[in-house]
Design a protein around this motif. Sequence first.
Motif, PDB file in Angstrom:
ATOM      1  N   GLY A   1     -47.678   5.777  35.160  1.00 21.16           N
ATOM      2  CA  GLY A   1     -46.588   6.592  34.634  1.00 21.16           C
ATOM      3  C   GLY A   1     -45.313   6.342  35.416  1.00 21.16           C
ATOM      4  N   ILE A   2     -44.286   5.824  34.746  1.00 16.74           N
ATOM      5  CA  ILE A   2     -42.981   5.608  35.393  1.00 16.74           C
ATOM      6  C   ILE A   2     -41.956   6.351  34.558  1.00 16.74           C
ATOM      7  CG2 ILE A   2     -41.362   3.950  36.344  1.00 16.74           C
ATOM      8  CD1 ILE A   2     -43.485   1.858  36.353  1.00 16.74           C
ATOM      9  N   PHE A   3     -41.346   7.382  35.139  1.00 18.57           N
ATOM     10  CA  PHE A   3     -40.587   8.354  34.368  1.00 18.57           C
ATOM     11  C   PHE A   3     -39.080   8.309  34.607  1.00 18.57           C
ATOM     12  CE2 PHE A   3     -44.850   9.955  35.365  1.00 18.57           C
ATOM     13  CZ  PHE A   3     -45.367  10.076  34.084  1.00 18.57           C
ATOM     14  N   ALA A   4     -38.606   7.340  35.374  1.00 16.84           N
ATOM     15  CA  ALA A   4     -37.171   7.206  35.624  1.00 16.84           C
ATOM     16  C   ALA A   4     -36.882   5.779  36.060  1.00 16.84           C
ATOM     17  CB  ALA A   4     -36.710   8.193  36.701  1.00 16.84           C
TER      18      ALA A   4
ATOM     19  N   SER B   1     -60.018   1.249  29.866  1.00 13.76           N
ATOM     20  CA  SER B   1     -59.202   2.256  29.177  1.00 13.76           C
ATOM     21  C   SER B   1     -57.989   2.596  30.043  1.00 13.76           C
ATOM     22  CB  SER B   1     -60.031   3.508  28.893  1.00 13.76           C
ATOM     23  OG  SER B   1     -60.527   4.071  30.088  1.00 13.76           O
ATOM     24  N   HIS B   2     -56.827   2.619  29.435  1.00 15.25           N
ATOM     25  CA  HIS B   2     -55.588   2.775  30.210  1.00 15.25           C
ATOM     26  C   HIS B   2     -54.489   3.373  29.333  1.00 15.25           C
ATOM     27  CE1 HIS B   2     -55.157  -1.019  28.046  1.00 15.25           C
ATOM     28  NE2 HIS B   2     -53.853  -0.820  28.100  1.00 15.25           N
ATOM     29  N   GLN B   3     -53.482   3.916  30.000  1.00 20.04           N
ATOM     30  CA  GLN B   3     -52.295   4.425  29.309  1.00 20.04           C
ATOM     31  C   GLN B   3     -51.072   4.231  30.189  1.00 20.04           C
ATOM     32  OE1 GLN B   3     -51.743   5.658  26.255  1.00 20.04           O
ATOM     33  NE2 GLN B   3     -53.891   5.440  25.635  1.00 20.04           N
ATOM     34  N   PHE B   4     -49.978   3.832  29.539  1.00 17.27           N
ATOM     35  CA  PHE B   4     -48.676   3.783  30.212  1.00 17.27           C
ATOM     36  C   PHE B   4     -47.860   4.968  29.725  1.00 17.27           C
ATOM     37  CE2 PHE B   4     -44.165   2.222  30.082  1.00 17.27           C
ATOM     38  CZ  PHE B   4     -43.939   2.356  31.445  1.00 17.27           C
ATOM     39  N   LEU B   5     -47.358   5.777  30.659  1.00 23.16           N
ATOM     40  CA  LEU B   5     -46.670   7.023  30.329  1.00 23.16           C
ATOM     41  C   LEU B   5     -45.203   6.951  30.725  1.00 23.16           C
ATOM     42  CD1 LEU B   5     -49.317   9.469  31.901  1.00 23.16           C
ATOM     43  CD2 LEU B   5     -49.374   8.410  29.628  1.00 23.16           C
ATOM     44  N   THR B   6     -44.338   7.585  29.909  1.00 26.05           N
ATOM     45  CA  THR B   6     -42.903   7.567  30.217  1.00 26.05           C
ATOM     46  C   THR B   6     -42.252   8.945  30.169  1.00 26.05           C
ATOM     47  OG1 THR B   6     -42.299   7.136  27.906  1.00 26.05           O
ATOM     48  CG2 THR B   6     -42.664   5.213  29.331  1.00 26.05           C
ATOM     49  N   ASN B   7     -42.964   9.971  29.677  1.00 24.58           N
ATOM     50  CA  ASN B   7     -42.334  11.287  29.545  1.00 24.58           C
ATOM     51  C   ASN B   7     -43.385  12.392  29.480  1.00 24.58           C
ATOM     52  OD1 ASN B   7     -43.273  11.358  26.773  1.00 24.58           O
ATOM     53  ND2 ASN B   7     -41.549  10.010  26.269  1.00 24.58           N
ATOM     54  N   VAL B   8     -42.916  13.627  29.366  1.00 22.55           N
ATOM     55  CA  VAL B   8     -43.800  14.795  29.330  1.00 22.55           C
ATOM     56  C   VAL B   8     -44.738  14.732  28.133  1.00 22.55           C
ATOM     57  CG1 VAL B   8     -43.843  17.289  28.921  1.00 22.55           C
ATOM     58  CG2 VAL B   8     -42.320  16.349  30.658  1.00 22.55           C
ATOM     59  N   HIS B   9     -44.218  14.326  26.988  1.00 24.70           N
ATOM     60  CA  HIS B   9     -45.048  14.241  25.788  1.00 24.70           C
ATOM     61  C   HIS B   9     -46.237  13.315  26.011  1.00 24.70           C
ATOM     62  CE1 HIS B   9     -46.200  14.059  21.568  1.00 24.70           C
ATOM     63  NE2 HIS B   9     -46.184  12.743  21.657  1.00 24.70           N
TER      64      HIS B   9
ATOM     65  N   ILE C   1     -51.067   5.914  39.067  1.00 23.41           N
ATOM     66  CA  ILE C   1     -49.783   5.615  39.703  1.00 23.41           C
ATOM     67  C   ILE C   1     -48.729   6.391  38.924  1.00 23.41           C
ATOM     68  CG2 ILE C   1     -48.083   3.838  40.277  1.00 23.41           C
ATOM     69  CD1 ILE C   1     -50.408   1.773  40.015  1.00 23.41           C
ATOM     70  N   MET C   2     -48.037   7.304  39.581  1.00 24.81           N
ATOM     71  CA  MET C   2     -47.005   8.080  38.883  1.00 24.81           C
ATOM     72  C   MET C   2     -45.776   8.261  39.766  1.00 24.81           C
ATOM     73  SD  MET C   2     -48.856  11.161  36.804  1.00 24.81           S
ATOM     74  CE  MET C   2     -50.243  10.903  35.707  1.00 24.81           C
TER      75      MET C   2
ATOM     76  N   GLU D   1     -51.361  17.534  38.680  1.00 22.91           N
ATOM     77  CA  GLU D   1     -52.463  18.143  37.931  1.00 22.91           C
ATOM     78  C   GLU D   1     -53.130  17.103  37.029  1.00 22.91           C
ATOM     79  OE1 GLU D   1     -53.210  22.311  35.480  1.00 22.91           O
ATOM     80  OE2 GLU D   1     -51.183  21.507  35.661  1.00 22.91           O
ATOM     81  N   THR D   2     -52.329  16.284  36.371  1.00 18.69           N
ATOM     82  CA  THR D   2     -52.859  15.227  35.502  1.00 18.69           C
ATOM     83  C   THR D   2     -53.613  14.185  36.306  1.00 18.69           C
ATOM     84  OG1 THR D   2     -50.986  15.566  33.986  1.00 18.69           O
ATOM     85  CG2 THR D   2     -52.249  13.528  33.737  1.00 18.69           C
ATOM     86  N   ALA D   3     -53.048  13.815  37.449  1.00 20.34           N
ATOM     87  CA  ALA D   3     -53.681  12.807  38.303  1.00 20.34           C
ATOM     88  C   ALA D   3     -55.064  13.257  38.757  1.00 20.34           C
ATOM     89  CB  ALA D   3     -52.797  12.512  39.513  1.00 20.34           C
ATOM     90  N   ILE D   4     -55.185  14.510  39.149  1.00 22.06           N
ATOM     91  CA  ILE D   4     -56.488  15.025  39.605  1.00 22.06           C
ATOM     92  C   ILE D   4     -57.511  14.972  38.472  1.00 22.06           C
ATOM     93  CG2 ILE D   4     -57.711  17.091  40.400  1.00 22.06           C
ATOM     94  CD1 ILE D   4     -55.159  17.848  41.941  1.00 22.06           C
ATOM     95  N   LYS D   5     -57.091  15.321  37.273  1.00 23.37           N
ATOM     96  CA  LYS D   5     -58.015  15.300  36.132  1.00 23.37           C
ATOM     97  C   LYS D   5     -58.509  13.877  35.843  1.00 23.37           C
ATOM     98  CE  LYS D   5     -56.097  19.376  33.819  1.00 23.37           C
ATOM     99  NZ  LYS D   5     -55.325  19.873  32.653  1.00 23.37           N
TER     100      LYS D   5
END
Length: 536
Positions: free
Chosen positions: A289-292, A266-274, A219-220, A317-321
């Motif tokens: 990933g929620i970026f705004a 296994s999971h990750q919450f993402l907030t930015n490019v880094h 989810i991004m 690209e990240t989602a496909i991987k």
Amino acid sequence: MMGRRRLELLVAMLALINCRTAAKIIVEDKEYWTSLGRAELDEALNVVINNKVAKNVILFIGDGMGPNTVTASRIYKNGEKGRLTFEKFPHLGLLKTYSVNKQVPDAASSATAMFTGVKVNQRIIGLDINHNINDTSYCENANSESRLESLATWAQDAGKSTGFVTNSRITDATPAALYARASNRKWECNTAMPMSAFNCKDIARQLIEDRPGRNFKVIMGGGKKSFEANSPPNPKETVEKSLCVRSDRRDLIREWIDDKQSNNLSHQFLTNVHDIKSLDTEQTEYVLGIFANGTMPMEYTRNKKFLETPSLEMMTETAIKVISKNENGFFLMVENGLIDAAHHLSMARLALDETVEFDKTISTSIKLLKQLNMLDDTLIIVTSDHANTLSINGYPKRGNNILDVAGTSESDYVKYTTLTYSIGYAKYPVYRRSGSLVIRQDPTAVSSTSSHDYAQQVGIPEETGVHGGSDVAVYAKGPMGHLFHSIHEQNYVAHAIAYATKIGLYRSEPVQNHSYTHFSNIYLICIFILTLFCLN
């Protein structure tokens, strides 16, 4: 002697330059157009029909990317004779976008049609014609037949990984139609819901708590404020006035993390490019990933002020991987929601920029699928939920900047640009009164028509841009891509995808392989030759 050699060298260089210049000059005469026509005919005659079952599907949706947006973006990027990446796909159709109760749709009804295979009323998500705006009867009956299932649910039932990427809010109408049921698309969080809907879940809760949302592998997008009210403001971010800010003190992001931890996933919450660059896509099964806080910035603005915010290309690209590790395949929806956002502001260059970024994302995705050796098993579809009111006006010269002036009106003797909107938001006054006359203003007087902050003139001023009711194109390649071949109802998209992947309604239906029709003449000739041999 040296002077003569230098002179000879200079003459040779000039001759080479003249030859190269001459080689670049193309005369578009009869021979040229005949050759071009033959080349296109050869391309058509060599289209290969792929009747394989599609293991994977990527559905790209350009929100508001109507036919004129595609044409203008093509010219903007590649010139009149160029083609965008998805315009090179071998299969093409048209989709009729009207909803059950409106000639011109909104994103909620059109996305629901594409994802569930059923057309619905305007502003409704995931509920059939029996439900109108703000109806709450569906909330009390979880098993009601009027609650529609989407491609995401069907794909999960078939053991596939699912997910979506958007640069709008992850609770906005298009992505919400993948996982939610709501009688008002505005019910993105609890604050937007009336007291009468106390038995109903807001869209954000459905994404985190219910199927198919809680099972999405990826989810991004934007829209953090609808998931937690206490997320810190970004001083550079302009948050929409209509943004739904959560007010029940729940932290749905924390609840998503807790759910994955409690199930040892296994999971990750993402907030930015880094965060994205640091993500181990091989070892991570679930990504949020929620970026705004609201809608993500447009590409032009992102490149200037929000470099810590990922582009649509990077997210996809990240989602496909992440999503492609499942042996049973995957279903991924990718939306550029900012094409429509730019059209609503009557800012054509921003809309074209977003369409070009969308096309770049599609191109990158195809290259990645090829690297992963998955391209031949993936059905790729590019379409739009609805059109807009962008017009392409006559008669600019070939090669003219698509954002420039097209000519001068012979009626009011005022310049007009190639791109205008028939109705929409007017950033500047379009008309002024002079006595008994109403005079249209010079569109070049306010700023450069090619600038990113320029807003096109509109014929009828409105508070915001409105959608257009024309058909939208659907482009396809890969297994069963030829199912898109004519003028289709918009809900056909879900049926074609379900049949191509053997999920949902078509899970047990055998593939009707008609490839033999392409060889019928050869077969008859062979029979004829064999008959002659037998007679001899």
